[in-house]
Scaffold this motif. Structure first.
Motif, PDB file in Angstrom:
ATOM      1  N   LEU A 167       0.831  -1.200   0.000  1.00  0.00           N
ATOM      2  CA  LEU A 167       0.000   0.000   0.000  1.00  0.00           C
ATOM      3  C   LEU A 167       0.868   1.254   0.000  1.00  0.00           C
ATOM      4  N   LEU A 168       1.924   1.266   0.810  1.00  0.00           N
ATOM      5  CA  LEU A 168       2.821   2.423   0.856  1.00  0.00           C
ATOM      6  C   LEU A 168       3.551   2.611  -0.470  1.00  0.00           C
ATOM      7  N   GLN A 169       3.978   1.503  -1.084  1.00  0.00           N
ATOM      8  CA  GLN A 169       4.649   1.590  -2.378  1.00  0.00           C
ATOM      9  C   GLN A 169       3.707   2.123  -3.452  1.00  0.00           C
ATOM     10  N   ALA A 170       2.473   1.645  -3.467  1.00  0.00           N
ATOM     11  CA  ALA A 170       1.498   2.112  -4.454  1.00  0.00           C
ATOM     12  C   ALA A 170       1.193   3.591  -4.250  1.00  0.00           C
ATOM     13  N   THR A 171       1.087   4.014  -2.998  1.00  0.00           N
ATOM     14  CA  THR A 171       0.833   5.418  -2.693  1.00  0.00           C
ATOM     15  C   THR A 171       2.004   6.284  -3.133  1.00  0.00           C
ATOM     16  N   ALA A 172       3.223   5.836  -2.854  1.00  0.00           N
ATOM     17  CA  ALA A 172       4.416   6.588  -3.267  1.00  0.00           C
ATOM     18  C   ALA A 172       4.492   6.685  -4.780  1.00  0.00           C
ATOM     19  N   HIS A 173       4.128   5.615  -5.473  1.00  0.00           N
ATOM     20  CA  HIS A 173       4.143   5.619  -6.941  1.00  0.00           C
ATOM     21  C   HIS A 173       3.136   6.631  -7.486  1.00  0.00           C
ATOM     22  N   ARG A 174       1.946   6.675  -6.912  1.00  0.00           N
ATOM     23  CA  ARG A 174       0.925   7.622  -7.367  1.00  0.00           C
ATOM     24  C   ARG A 174       1.319   9.065  -7.078  1.00  0.00           C
ATOM     25  N   ILE A 175       1.944   9.294  -5.950  1.00  0.00           N
ATOM     26  CA  ILE A 175       2.406  10.646  -5.612  1.00  0.00           C
ATOM     27  C   ILE A 175       3.490  11.084  -6.592  1.00  0.00           C
ATOM     28  N   ALA A 176       4.425  10.185  -6.904  1.00  0.00           N
ATOM     29  CA  ALA A 176       5.486  10.514  -7.862  1.00  0.00           C
ATOM     30  C   ALA A 176       4.907  10.792  -9.247  1.00  0.00           C
ATOM     31  N   ALA A 177       3.916  10.014  -9.661  1.00  0.00           N
ATOM     32  CA  ALA A 177       3.285  10.233 -10.972  1.00  0.00           C
ATOM     33  C   ALA A 177       2.574  11.584 -11.005  1.00  0.00           C
ATOM     34  N   ALA A 178       1.908  11.948  -9.914  1.00  0.00           N
ATOM     35  CA  ALA A 178       1.217  13.240  -9.849  1.00  0.00           C
ATOM     36  C   ALA A 178       2.218  14.389  -9.883  1.00  0.00           C
ATOM     37  N   GLU A 179       3.349  14.239  -9.213  1.00  0.00           N
ATOM     38  CA  GLU A 179       4.376  15.273  -9.235  1.00  0.00           C
ATOM     39  C   GLU A 179       4.959  15.440 -10.631  1.00  0.00           C
ATOM     40  N   MET A 180       5.186  14.325 -11.330  1.00  0.00           N
ATOM     41  CA  MET A 180       5.705  14.398 -12.699  1.00  0.00           C
ATOM     42  C   MET A 180       4.699  15.093 -13.608  1.00  0.00           C
ATOM     43  N   TRP A 181       3.414  14.761 -13.460  1.00  0.00           N
ATOM     44  CA  TRP A 181       2.378  15.392 -14.272  1.00  0.00           C
ATOM     45  C   TRP A 181       2.353  16.896 -14.014  1.00  0.00           C
ATOM     46  N   TYR A 182       2.441  17.293 -12.749  1.00  0.00           N
ATOM     47  CA  TYR A 182       2.407  18.711 -12.396  1.00  0.00           C
ATOM     48  C   TYR A 182       3.607  19.442 -12.997  1.00  0.00           C
ATOM     49  N   ARG A 183       4.815  18.852 -12.898  1.00  0.00           N
ATOM     50  CA  ARG A 183       6.006  19.493 -13.453  1.00  0.00           C
ATOM     51  C   ARG A 183       5.903  19.634 -14.967  1.00  0.00           C
ATOM     52  N   ARG A 184       5.386  18.595 -15.631  1.00  0.00           N
ATOM     53  CA  ARG A 184       5.236  18.638 -17.090  1.00  0.00           C
ATOM     54  C   ARG A 184       4.224  19.715 -17.491  1.00  0.00           C
ATOM     55  N   ALA A 185       3.107  19.790 -16.778  1.00  0.00           N
ATOM     56  CA  ALA A 185       2.094  20.809 -17.077  1.00  0.00           C
ATOM     57  C   ALA A 185       2.653  22.210 -16.832  1.00  0.00           C
ATOM     58  N   GLN A 186       3.427  22.358 -15.777  1.00  0.00           N
ATOM     59  CA  GLN A 186       4.021  23.652 -15.463  1.00  0.00           C
ATOM     60  C   GLN A 186       5.006  24.058 -16.568  1.00  0.00           C
ATOM     61  N   SER A 187       5.807  23.128 -17.047  1.00  0.00           N
ATOM     62  CA  SER A 187       6.749  23.417 -18.130  1.00  0.00           C
ATOM     63  C   SER A 187       6.012  23.837 -19.394  1.00  0.00           C
ATOM     64  N   ARG A 188       4.917  23.143 -19.700  1.00  0.00           N
ATOM     65  CA  ARG A 188       4.146  23.490 -20.891  1.00  0.00           C
ATOM     66  C   ARG A 188       3.532  24.884 -20.775  1.00  0.00           C
ATOM     67  N   ARG A 189       3.057  25.228 -19.581  1.00  0.00           N
ATOM     68  CA  ARG A 189       2.504  26.572 -19.386  1.00  0.00           C
ATOM     69  C   ARG A 189       3.580  27.638 -19.576  1.00  0.00           C
ATOM     70  N   ILE A 190       4.762  27.379 -19.055  1.00  0.00           N
ATOM     71  CA  ILE A 190       5.861  28.342 -19.175  1.00  0.00           C
ATOM     72  C   ILE A 190       6.260  28.507 -20.632  1.00  0.00           C
ATOM     73  N   ILE A 191       6.392  27.404 -21.360  1.00  0.00           N
ATOM     74  CA  ILE A 191       6.773  27.466 -22.770  1.00  0.00           C
ATOM     75  C   ILE A 191       5.702  28.171 -23.592  1.00  0.00           C
ATOM     76  N   ALA A 192       4.443  27.925 -23.284  1.00  0.00           N
ATOM     77  CA  ALA A 192       3.350  28.572 -24.022  1.00  0.00           C
ATOM     78  C   ALA A 192       3.351  30.080 -23.821  1.00  0.00           C
ATOM     79  N   ALA A 193       3.871  30.554 -22.705  1.00  0.00           N
ATOM     80  CA  ALA A 193       3.878  31.987 -22.416  1.00  0.00           C
ATOM     81  C   ALA A 193       5.067  32.704 -23.049  1.00  0.00           C
ATOM     82  N   LEU A 194       6.012  31.979 -23.633  1.00  0.00           N
ATOM     83  CA  LEU A 194       7.193  32.604 -24.215  1.00  0.00           C
ATOM     84  C   LEU A 194       6.879  33.215 -25.577  1.00  0.00           C
ATOM     85  N   SER A 195       7.577  34.290 -25.873  1.00  0.00           N
ATOM     86  CA  SER A 195       7.446  34.911 -27.197  1.00  0.00           C
ATOM     87  C   SER A 195       8.302  34.112 -28.189  1.00  0.00           C
TER      88      SER A 195
END
Length: 80
Positions: A20-48
């Motif tokens: 259960l702890l391993q599955a929870t850690a895996h889901r948290i890591a996946a959510a963090e990766m998704w957030y970082r990727r979305a944040q990068s895309r937002r930053i790139i979209a805002a560039l001239s």
């Protein structure tokens, strides 16, 4: 008849807890990766275009594309 002093129930509970702890850690890591990727895309979209050129990001016209004539898809669909 001899009975075991140790129960396997505690071992099974520990295994379930670890899984259960391993599955929870895996889901948290996946959510963090998704957030970082979305944040990068937002930053790139805002560039001239100049800023994108400065960082070496591929220009829109550098992305491969394919021009298709107007009736081609209809003609291909009718060939099925």
């Amino acid at each position: 008849m001899a009975y075991s002093v140790h129960s396997s129930h505690g071992h099974q509970t520990a295994d379930l807890t670890i899984r259960l702890l391993q599955a929870t850690a895996h889901r948290i890591a996946a959510a963090e990766m998704w957030y970082r990727r979305a944040q990068s895309r937002r930053i790139i979209a805002a560039l001239s275009p100049e800023q994108m050129k400065d960082i070496g990001y591929p220009a829109v016209d550098a992305i491969p594309s394919l021009d298709v004539e107007a009736g081609l898809m209809s003609r291909l669909q009718s060939m099925r």
